[in-house]
Design a protein around this motif. Sequence first.
Motif, PDB file in Angstrom:
ATOM      1  N   PRO A 194       0.808  -1.232   0.000  1.00 55.21           N
ATOM      2  CA  PRO A 194       0.000   0.000   0.000  1.00 55.21           C
ATOM      3  C   PRO A 194       0.839   1.279   0.000  1.00 55.21           C
ATOM      4  CG  PRO A 194      -0.967  -1.600   1.485  1.00 55.21           C
ATOM      5  CD  PRO A 194       0.366  -2.155   1.055  1.00 55.21           C
ATOM      6  N   ASP A 195       1.924   1.310   0.770  1.00 51.93           N
ATOM      7  CA  ASP A 195       2.788   2.491   0.759  1.00 51.93           C
ATOM      8  C   ASP A 195       3.453   2.680  -0.599  1.00 51.93           C
ATOM      9  OD1 ASP A 195       2.188   3.195   3.366  1.00 51.93           O
ATOM     10  OD2 ASP A 195       3.919   2.131   4.219  1.00 51.93           O
ATOM     11  N   ARG A 196       3.832   1.590  -1.224  1.00 55.31           N
ATOM     12  CA  ARG A 196       4.444   1.661  -2.559  1.00 55.31           C
ATOM     13  C   ARG A 196       3.436   2.242  -3.548  1.00 55.31           C
ATOM     14  NH1 ARG A 196       7.889   1.821  -6.078  1.00 55.31           N
ATOM     15  NH2 ARG A 196       8.226   0.326  -7.738  1.00 55.31           N
ATOM     16  N   ILE A 197       2.198   1.796  -3.457  1.00 58.79           N
ATOM     17  CA  ILE A 197       1.143   2.303  -4.348  1.00 58.79           C
ATOM     18  C   ILE A 197       0.920   3.797  -4.117  1.00 58.79           C
ATOM     19  CG2 ILE A 197      -1.343   2.214  -4.826  1.00 58.79           C
ATOM     20  CD1 ILE A 197      -1.127  -0.858  -4.462  1.00 58.79           C
ATOM     21  N   LEU A 198       0.892   4.222  -2.870  1.00 60.57           N
ATOM     22  CA  LEU A 198       0.702   5.652  -2.577  1.00 60.57           C
ATOM     23  C   LEU A 198       1.797   6.507  -3.196  1.00 60.57           C
ATOM     24  CD1 LEU A 198      -0.513   5.618   1.139  1.00 60.57           C
ATOM     25  CD2 LEU A 198      -1.818   6.292  -0.892  1.00 60.57           C
ATOM     26  N   LYS A 199       3.031   6.038  -3.128  1.00 60.06           N
ATOM     27  CA  LYS A 199       4.142   6.787  -3.722  1.00 60.06           C
ATOM     28  C   LYS A 199       3.996   6.875  -5.245  1.00 60.06           C
ATOM     29  CE  LYS A 199       7.393   5.848  -0.041  1.00 60.06           C
ATOM     30  NZ  LYS A 199       8.547   5.102   0.435  1.00 60.06           N
ATOM     31  N   ILE A 200       3.568   5.786  -5.848  1.00 64.20           N
ATOM     32  CA  ILE A 200       3.372   5.787  -7.303  1.00 64.20           C
ATOM     33  C   ILE A 200       2.225   6.723  -7.677  1.00 64.20           C
ATOM     34  CG2 ILE A 200       2.743   4.366  -9.299  1.00 64.20           C
ATOM     35  CD1 ILE A 200       4.152   2.015  -7.787  1.00 64.20           C
ATOM     36  N   GLU A 201       1.160   6.710  -6.870  1.00 67.19           N
ATOM     37  CA  GLU A 201       0.037   7.619  -7.129  1.00 67.19           C
ATOM     38  C   GLU A 201       0.478   9.082  -7.062  1.00 67.19           C
ATOM     39  OE1 GLU A 201      -2.812   6.279  -4.236  1.00 67.19           O
ATOM     40  OE2 GLU A 201      -3.752   4.919  -5.668  1.00 67.19           O
ATOM     41  N   GLU A 202       1.370   9.409  -6.149  1.00 63.15           N
ATOM     42  CA  GLU A 202       1.887  10.775  -6.062  1.00 63.15           C
ATOM     43  C   GLU A 202       2.620  11.157  -7.348  1.00 63.15           C
ATOM     44  OE1 GLU A 202       4.304  10.873  -2.538  1.00 63.15           O
ATOM     45  OE2 GLU A 202       2.570  10.700  -1.201  1.00 63.15           O
ATOM     46  N   VAL A 203       3.376  10.213  -7.900  1.00 63.03           N
ATOM     47  CA  VAL A 203       4.088  10.471  -9.153  1.00 63.03           C
ATOM     48  C   VAL A 203       3.085  10.663 -10.289  1.00 63.03           C
ATOM     49  CG1 VAL A 203       5.720   9.512 -10.838  1.00 63.03           C
ATOM     50  CG2 VAL A 203       6.154   9.229  -8.391  1.00 63.03           C
ATOM     51  N   ILE A 204       2.042   9.840 -10.304  1.00 59.18           N
ATOM     52  CA  ILE A 204       1.008   9.979 -11.341  1.00 59.18           C
ATOM     53  C   ILE A 204       0.347  11.353 -11.256  1.00 59.18           C
ATOM     54  CG2 ILE A 204      -1.287   9.191 -12.063  1.00 59.18           C
ATOM     55  CD1 ILE A 204      -0.361   6.330 -11.478  1.00 59.18           C
ATOM     56  N   ILE A 205       0.037  11.788 -10.057  1.00 57.78           N
ATOM     57  CA  ILE A 205      -0.588  13.112  -9.884  1.00 57.78           C
ATOM     58  C   ILE A 205       0.322  14.204 -10.428  1.00 57.78           C
ATOM     59  CG2 ILE A 205      -1.274  14.811  -8.131  1.00 57.78           C
ATOM     60  CD1 ILE A 205      -2.353  12.351  -6.509  1.00 57.78           C
ATOM     61  N   ARG A 254       6.245  15.546 -25.944  1.00 57.35           N
ATOM     62  CA  ARG A 254       6.402  15.399 -24.493  1.00 57.35           C
ATOM     63  C   ARG A 254       5.084  14.967 -23.847  1.00 57.35           C
ATOM     64  NH1 ARG A 254       8.519  13.297 -20.413  1.00 57.35           N
ATOM     65  NH2 ARG A 254       8.335  14.474 -18.488  1.00 57.35           N
ATOM     66  N   SER A 255       3.968  15.468 -24.359  1.00 56.57           N
ATOM     67  CA  SER A 255       2.664  15.045 -23.851  1.00 56.57           C
ATOM     68  C   SER A 255       2.468  13.540 -24.028  1.00 56.57           C
ATOM     69  CB  SER A 255       1.531  15.782 -24.574  1.00 56.57           C
ATOM     70  OG  SER A 255       1.546  17.143 -24.275  1.00 56.57           O
ATOM     71  N   CYS A 256       2.881  13.044 -25.183  1.00 60.80           N
ATOM     72  CA  CYS A 256       2.785  11.599 -25.439  1.00 60.80           C
ATOM     73  C   CYS A 256       3.665  10.813 -24.469  1.00 60.80           C
ATOM     74  CB  CYS A 256       3.168  11.287 -26.885  1.00 60.80           C
ATOM     75  SG  CYS A 256       1.955  11.889 -28.086  1.00 60.80           S
ATOM     76  N   GLU A 257       4.881  11.316 -24.224  1.00 67.85           N
ATOM     77  CA  GLU A 257       5.788  10.657 -23.269  1.00 67.85           C
ATOM     78  C   GLU A 257       5.172  10.617 -21.869  1.00 67.85           C
ATOM     79  OE1 GLU A 257       9.497  12.763 -23.329  1.00 67.85           O
ATOM     80  OE2 GLU A 257       9.901  12.242 -25.420  1.00 67.85           O
ATOM     81  N   LEU A 258       4.636  11.747 -21.432  1.00 68.73           N
ATOM     82  CA  LEU A 258       4.013  11.800 -20.114  1.00 68.73           C
ATOM     83  C   LEU A 258       2.825  10.844 -20.028  1.00 68.73           C
ATOM     84  CD1 LEU A 258       4.138  15.642 -19.451  1.00 68.73           C
ATOM     85  CD2 LEU A 258       5.250  13.869 -18.045  1.00 68.73           C
ATOM     86  N   ASN A 259       2.032  10.821 -21.085  1.00 69.17           N
ATOM     87  CA  ASN A 259       0.888   9.922 -21.112  1.00 69.17           C
ATOM     88  C   ASN A 259       1.334   8.460 -21.015  1.00 69.17           C
ATOM     89  OD1 ASN A 259      -1.948   9.627 -21.242  1.00 69.17           O
ATOM     90  ND2 ASN A 259      -1.755   8.970 -23.382  1.00 69.17           N
ATOM     91  N   ASN A 260       2.393   8.101 -21.726  1.00 68.69           N
ATOM     92  CA  ASN A 260       2.929   6.741 -21.656  1.00 68.69           C
ATOM     93  C   ASN A 260       3.466   6.428 -20.254  1.00 68.69           C
ATOM     94  OD1 ASN A 260       2.300   6.023 -24.281  1.00 68.69           O
ATOM     95  ND2 ASN A 260       4.279   6.687 -25.089  1.00 68.69           N
ATOM     96  N   GLU A 261       4.141   7.387 -19.656  1.00 66.20           N
ATOM     97  CA  GLU A 261       4.663   7.191 -18.302  1.00 66.20           C
ATOM     98  C   GLU A 261       3.523   6.987 -17.305  1.00 66.20           C
ATOM     99  OE1 GLU A 261       7.188  10.578 -17.546  1.00 66.20           O
ATOM    100  OE2 GLU A 261       8.492  10.088 -19.234  1.00 66.20           O
ATOM    101  N   ILE A 262       2.470   7.771 -17.438  1.00 65.03           N
ATOM    102  CA  ILE A 262       1.301   7.625 -16.560  1.00 65.03           C
ATOM    103  C   ILE A 262       0.672   6.249 -16.755  1.00 65.03           C
ATOM    104  CG2 ILE A 262      -1.053   8.462 -16.145  1.00 65.03           C
ATOM    105  CD1 ILE A 262       0.082  11.319 -16.836  1.00 65.03           C
ATOM    106  N   HIS A 263       0.563   5.839 -18.003  1.00 65.10           N
ATOM    107  CA  HIS A 263      -0.007   4.520 -18.305  1.00 65.10           C
ATOM    108  C   HIS A 263       0.816   3.411 -17.658  1.00 65.10           C
ATOM    109  CE1 HIS A 263      -0.560   0.872 -20.757  1.00 65.10           C
ATOM    110  NE2 HIS A 263      -1.827   1.244 -20.731  1.00 65.10           N
ATOM    111  N   GLU A 264       2.117   3.480 -17.774  1.00 59.92           N
ATOM    112  CA  GLU A 264       2.982   2.451 -17.184  1.00 59.92           C
ATOM    113  C   GLU A 264       2.855   2.443 -15.661  1.00 59.92           C
ATOM    114  OE1 GLU A 264       5.434  -0.569 -16.262  1.00 59.92           O
ATOM    115  OE2 GLU A 264       4.546  -0.138 -18.214  1.00 59.92           O
ATOM    116  N   LEU A 265       2.797   3.603 -15.047  1.00 60.08           N
ATOM    117  CA  LEU A 265       2.635   3.675 -13.586  1.00 60.08           C
ATOM    118  C   LEU A 265       1.288   3.101 -13.149  1.00 60.08           C
ATOM    119  CD1 LEU A 265       4.205   7.194 -13.032  1.00 60.08           C
ATOM    120  CD2 LEU A 265       5.161   5.001 -12.267  1.00 60.08           C
TER     121      LEU A 265
END
Length: 104
Positions: A45-56, A70-81
């Motif tokens: 759960p703590d690991r998930i919270l940290k990842i959610e912060e990165v997604i935000i 860059r928008s496409c890169e960010l979108n891909n990064e969000i998808h992977e997270l």
Amino acid sequence: MRYQFILDERLGIPLPHLRLDWEEYTGEERADILLEWEEIRATIPDRILKIEEVIIEKTRQLSEEENFARSCELNNEIHELASLINDLNIWFRVQQDHDTKTHQ
């Protein structure tokens, strides 16, 4: 060793690698495996919270980004997270699912 936990680099947690079917382990081995897994599982759960912060943060960046590439890169990064969170949630339920099946 008949079992071990090996770090999954993508998930950031050790995962169980069992060399035998569950029923082939002794009661003591099963208890040891479950205890070690429960300690690892408790960190999810703590690991998930940290990842959610990165997604935000990445979502915030995406909303302000004007460069399409860059928008496409960010979108891909969000998808992977998000995929990573999904996989962690699946692993988090492993013990719960096992307990449910054992008590049926």
